[in-house]
Design an enzyme around this catalytic site. Structure first.
Site, PDB file in Angstrom:
ATOM      1  N   ASP A  18       3.121 -12.330  -5.890  1.00  0.00           N
ATOM      2  CA  ASP A  18       4.395 -12.942  -6.269  1.00  0.00           C
ATOM      3  C   ASP A  18       5.595 -12.167  -5.750  1.00  0.00           C
ATOM      4  O   ASP A  18       6.641 -12.749  -5.463  1.00  0.00           O
ATOM      5  CB  ASP A  18       4.518 -13.031  -7.797  1.00  0.00           C
ATOM      6  N   LYS A 219       9.847   6.891  -1.032  1.00  0.00           N
ATOM      7  CA  LYS A 219       8.394   6.802  -1.064  1.00  0.00           C
ATOM      8  C   LYS A 219       7.766   8.099  -0.554  1.00  0.00           C
ATOM      9  O   LYS A 219       8.325   8.695   0.377  1.00  0.00           O
ATOM     10  CB  LYS A 219       7.933   5.625  -0.189  1.00  0.00           C
ATOM     11  N   ASP A 245       3.800   0.562   6.950  1.00  0.00           N
ATOM     12  CA  ASP A 245       3.099   1.004   8.158  1.00  0.00           C
ATOM     13  C   ASP A 245       2.649   2.453   8.053  1.00  0.00           C
ATOM     14  O   ASP A 245       2.165   3.013   9.028  1.00  0.00           O
ATOM     15  CB  ASP A 245       4.004   0.834   9.383  1.00  0.00           C
TER      16      ASP A 245
END
Length: 299
Positions: A18, A219, A245
């Site tokens: 979603d 991140k 990636d």
């Protein structure tokens, strides 16, 4: 780990997700070149009422400035959908009730996002052309009394003056926070180039100061993921997918945050690299050659 290589597999994957958290460099584009079929894939997701956030470690621009790059590449988005590590650093400091001044080693994205949350900063682009020699710096250096943090990110005008300033602040006052936007080793670019990422500058400051960052905001930190989960009161993380990636940032954040993970092969990671991974949290749940394939496989 499963692979998406045909229409049935692509449709099954789309039915399971979603909310898409999309990395940008290496997923949507390389440098100033949009990866084939990406724009159509984003339109496909929106047509199926999927929610999209662009979660990137690139701190060189603020969200509003970053939106201009999206627009120039033909990608429609609202700047509130952009969650980059300069925003993450500013949001982190705001969230902990930070009230002091910040010394910035980095580009305007950090300064602008700090300003958005009412935090005063100095350095950054102001220190681009300042000359450096040891004797002059030692004689003339004077920091504002209210400095409470050094925030460092990718900096294409990195110099010894900035490094010396950050080093002196962190070595002389252990109460000054050391905040890194992210620690990416390299930045994928068009033409097959990989340039030094923020991690190169963070490591320089960590080595010189003898300290490790108190907070890494981008991140694989859970900071941005938790921001999305809490802001939108998400109950089922399994229907959220981190697309990236890199295994050491994108996949690691998603897997440790209990979301689905999709690795694309248009950026840093290569399929052969997956055989050598020893950290199971870096192994993607799903693999696809390009995120643009979601459109080409389902049309």
């Amino acid at each position: 780990m499963r692979k998406i290589s045909n229409k049935e597999e692509a449709e099954q994957f789309l039915n399971e997700i979603d909310i898409f958290l999309l990395d940008c460099d290496g997923v949507l584009w390389r440098g100033d070149e949009v990866i084939p079929d990406i724009i159509d894939t984003l339109k496909l997701l929106r047509s199926r009422n999927k929610r999209i956030f662009f979660v990137t470690n690139n701190a060189s621009k603020s969200r509003k400035s970053y939106q201009k790059k999206f627009s120039s590449l033909g990608i429609d988005c609202d700047y509130h959908e952009i969650l980059n590590s300069s925003f993450a650093a500013a949001w982190y400091l705001q969230d902990i009730g930070f009230k002091k001044r910040v010394y910035v080693i980095g580009q305007d994205g950090i300064t602008e996002e700090l300003r958005e949350v009412g935090i005063e900063s100095y350095g950054g682009s102001e220190d681009v052309n300042k000359p450096f020699d040891y004797a002059t710096f030692a004689k003339n250096f004077k920091a504002p009394e209210d400095v409470g943090a050094v925030v460092i990110g990718i900096d294409d005008k990195f110099n010894n003056y900035k490094l010396a300033t950050g080093t002196h602040l962190l070595r002389t006052d252990p109460n000054i926070l050391f905040v890194a936007t992210n620690t990416d080793a390299c930045l994928p670019y068009s033409g097959g180039f990989d340039f030094p990422g923020a991690g190169a500058f963070v490591t320089s400051l960590a080595t010189a100061s003898g300290r490790q960052p108190d907070m890494i905001c981008g991140k694989p930190s859970q900071l941005l993921l938790n921001y999305v989960v809490n802001k939108f009161d998400l109950k089922d993380r399994s229907r959220v997918c981190m697309v990236g990636d890199r295994t050491d940032t994108d996949m690691l954040m998603g897997n440790q945050g209990n979301t689905h993970t999709l690795l694309v092969l248009t950026g840093v990671a290569k399929e052969k690299d997956l055989d050598t991974l020893t950290d199971k949290d870096q192994i993607p749940k799903t693999l696809i050659a390009s995120f643009g394939d979601l459109y080409s496989l389902t049309k």
